[in-house]
Design an enzyme around this catalytic site. Sequence first.
Site, PDB file in Angstrom:
ATOM      1  N   GLU A 222      58.540  -5.799  27.956  1.00 57.98           N
ATOM      2  CA  GLU A 222      57.861  -5.647  29.234  1.00 57.98           C
ATOM      3  C   GLU A 222      58.897  -5.160  30.232  1.00 57.98           C
ATOM      4  OE1 GLU A 222      54.776  -5.732  29.527  1.00 57.98           O
ATOM      5  OE2 GLU A 222      54.194  -6.705  27.673  1.00 57.98           O
ATOM      6  N   CYS A 256      57.926  -5.884  39.005  1.00 56.78           N
ATOM      7  CA  CYS A 256      57.977  -4.724  38.112  1.00 56.78           C
ATOM      8  C   CYS A 256      56.833  -3.745  38.332  1.00 56.78           C
ATOM      9  CB  CYS A 256      58.012  -5.183  36.655  1.00 56.78           C
ATOM     10  SG  CYS A 256      56.606  -6.213  36.173  1.00 56.78           S
TER      11      CYS A 256
END
Length: 478
Positions: A222, A256
């Site tokens: 991720e 993110c």
Amino acid sequence: MSMLLSDPVTAANTQLKMQFDEMQQHFNQQPYLAVAKRIQLLKSIKRELLALEDEFVAASSKDFGFRTAFDTVLGDILPTTRTVSHTIAHLPKWTKESPRKAGLSLAPSKVAVSYQPKGVVGVISPWNYPIQLAVVPVITALAAGNRVLLKVSEFTPHTNQVIKKLFSGELSEHCAVIEGEAQLSQQFSCLPFAHLFFTGSTAVGRHIMAAASKNLTPVTLELGGKSPVIITEQVDIEKAAKAILFGKMTNAGQICVAPDYVLVPDKLQHQLVKSLCGLYKKHYKLGVEGKNLTSVINDHHFTRLTTLLTDAQQQGAQIIKPLEENQSDAAKHRLGLHIVTDVNDTMKLMQEELFGPILAIVPYQQLSDAIDYINQRPQPLALYIMGQNKQTNAYIQYHTQSGTFAINDTLMQVTADDAPFGGIGPSGMGHYHGKEGFLTFSHARNTLRTGNFNPKLGMLLTQNTLLMKILKWLYLRP
């Protein structure tokens, strides 16, 4: 003369290997944990998580220098608790064997897919959401019946102690929490895990994947990247500015999937900047002195952000500060919103993921120019569209790639409990959240069941010509 004490690095690596072996032993003793037991563990985690809420809020704020309770509760505690609840509710269904069609060639046998725990799973979590991004993968791996070693970030030592408390007692036999610097992280990723899950930067993700490949360990990465916003001509600019400001200022942009830069029609650029500044003045009127603004995690990252701004300004960029003062506090590593216009590709802030309260504005003439701009760069983890025309939005959706996608909103796509989350290309590999997360940490086992009556065995052993003709007639016809 032999050394009485080993060096700290060797000692830490030895301890790490012992913890892995211990967790592997726990798994070997009970390789298929009953679903009822898994649910019991998840309920314990939820109960402890809620009991530790105040400690998590205080510890997280101490790690950041200052972090708002809003960012910790809404960004860490709430999504983690929702994940536990969603998993508990759906786990019995997810774990059920899935019947598949056997086909005439396998009759009268039956085929199914069963979901088997993989073993000991490694999770490496980041600092920006130190609770959610550590505990949610652990929850999902435990739901699939695995044991877990969790490597937490060295940047959040106070939060780590509360996470250790969360996974104490009976839960410590199912998840062990590991602390250590970068050297230990490298050693961690070299362990022969059944699966390795990493959240962090693309650059570090490459090293994680390389280390895991030596053990043929499957990985879920991720990562991140530069997530763009496309503003179309058919837009409510004030509503778009609200969504962008929320996405950029939550957790001080240290997310993110935070908007990294905005592609806006040239004629709407001034109006967008004006709206962003007005909204910032309204909601963050005290700037870095306010109690609704989370700090940048540490001095290193604060310096990185200010260096990006200096580099851009030296190359001709305009730095717009919505407030005349209280926009920066180096001593407390606090930074207000900085809007950057007149950017170009040679500026470092247009090459690196920003991960802070800096927003670059990129004007465009034609929508095709904005789409080309995105497609000429690595696929982002998130892509946002601000616009009211459904046909235009659909056109952008089907002519771009991104890990996640949202229209007239930011960040919130990540909170969908029943939808997968993950990147594509440089922004990540694999998914978690919801059923897809359970599948990530499970081995889908092809299961064939044949009863006592199996007439085809004799025909297969004798290479029966009648059987050959039947199979050709069934499957090899034009």
